[in-house]
Design an enzyme around this catalytic site. Structure first.
Site, PDB file in Angstrom:
ATOM      1  CG  ASP A   1     -21.568  92.675  11.826  1.00  0.00           C
ATOM      2  OD1 ASP A   1     -21.535  93.400  12.842  1.00  0.00           O
ATOM      3  OD2 ASP A   1     -20.553  92.311  11.207  1.00  0.00           O
TER       4      ASP A   1
ATOM      5  CD  GLN B   1     -14.186  94.477  11.301  1.00  0.00           C
ATOM      6  OE1 GLN B   1     -14.681  94.027  12.321  1.00  0.00           O
ATOM      7  NE2 GLN B   1     -14.451  95.706  10.879  1.00  0.00           N
TER       8      GLN B   1
ATOM      9  CE  LYS C   1     -16.450  95.256  15.543  1.00  0.00           C
ATOM     10  NZ  LYS C   1     -16.638  95.025  14.091  1.00  0.00           N
TER      11      LYS C   1
END
Ligand code: NAD
Length: 282
Positions: free
Chosen positions: A119, A96, A52
């Site tokens: 997200d 994460q 990412k």
């Protein structure tokens, strides 16, 4: 059969994002910035974060990494999220998952400012999506929809089956398909006669985390099959390899369109994270 080449399609999306970032800079605005929080030492999480961060760099998005030890406290995580929420130089925040044992991921995700939640996991964004309101869309289902729409620009009336009901993939995927007027069935580990159900699908999205669960004879002739699964297995030769949730060679005989693993949905997930970050930057 159309092989949906996620790497090539994601490269097109990243090129669009790169051009939009460049236009912002040319207009005298700062680069979008994504804060990435990585707690613990899960090897898969480290790999995902590396990918990412690299993808951000390639399109001109600044990424700010915050690495925390596996014994990080919930309080420390919440304090970091609060700090990032308040920082006007940060547009997007990605925590994460999974978090180390002892941390409550729900509480941490809910602490992220909804407009920085790239997200799309914050309950406000998840709720908006479920209601069919404009919202931040989670990256993996957004990527799946993009692939599906390459094959079916109009989904109205098509029969879609989503295997998996997780908040990360299955549920938001179902909401996106409903919003496009597909007729959607969500299957999961307690579903009876999954093969029969799958055979009814014009569009089959599989996110179960079970290596090669879906066999060729579960697939309707000509169906579009999106394989979200990423499973590390050891082959008969003792070599580790990645397989999806769909038996690829069998599916390729019957499907009308199919994603490979790797190189299918995965690259799209990253491309949509970049898009969501640019969108959060306004
Ligand atoms: P999860 O474990 O949270 O959810 C799995 C879902 O599948 C559950 O709802 C469960 O009920 C269902 N399920 C499990 N076994 C089943 C069975 N035998 N029959 C029918 N349903 C079954 O997983 P997740 O986070 O949704 O991820 C699913 C898979 O997708 C994993 O392999 C994960 O690694 C992968 N994934 C890939 C990406 C990507 O970018 N490509 C992103 C997220 C997840």
């Amino acid at each position: 059969m159309i092989l949906l080449d996620g790497r090539a399609i994601a490269a097109e999306l990243r090129a669009e994002t790169r051009a939009q970032v460049a236009a912002r800079l040319a207009a005298g605005r700062r680069a979008p910035a994504l804060a990435v929080v990585l707690a613990g030492d899960d090897p898969a999480s480290h790999l995902y974060v590396r990918n990412k961060v690299k993808a951000c760099r390639e399109v001109g998005i600044r990424s700010l990494e915050h690495r925390l030890p596996a014994d990080v406290t919930q309080g420390r995580l919440l304090a970091l999220v609060a700090e990032l929420n308040a920082n006007p130089e940060v547009d997007g925040i990605l925590v994460q998952l999974p978090l180390p044992p002892g941390c409550d991921a729900r509480e941490v995700v809910a602490a992220i400012a909804p407009h920085k939640d790239v997200d799309g996991f914050h309950p406000l964004n998840a709720g908006r999506l479920a209601l069919g309101w404009p919202s931040v869309v989670p990256c993996t289902p957004a990527g799946c929809l993009h692939l599906i729409e390459r094959v079916h620009p109009d989904l109205a009336g098509l029969q879609a089956v989503v295997v998996g009901r997780s908040p990360v993939v299955g549920r938001p995927m179902a909401s996106l398909l409903i919003a496009r007027s597909a007729t959607v069935t969500v299957a999961h580990s307690r579903t009876r006669d999954l093969p029969r159900l799958c055979r009814e699908a014009d569009i089959l999205v599989v996110a179960a985390g079970r290596p090669e669960l879906v066999r060729g004879d579960w697939i309707r002739q000509g169906a579009t099959v999106i394989d979200v699964g990423i499973n590390r297995v050891t082959g008969p030769d003792g070599q580790a390899r990645l397989v999806g949730d769909v038996a690829f060679a069998e599916a390729a005989q019957v499907a009308g369109a199919l994603t490979p693993v790797p190189g299918g949905v995965g690259p799209l997930t990253v491309a949509f994270l970049l898009r969501n970050t640019l969108q959060a930057a306004g």
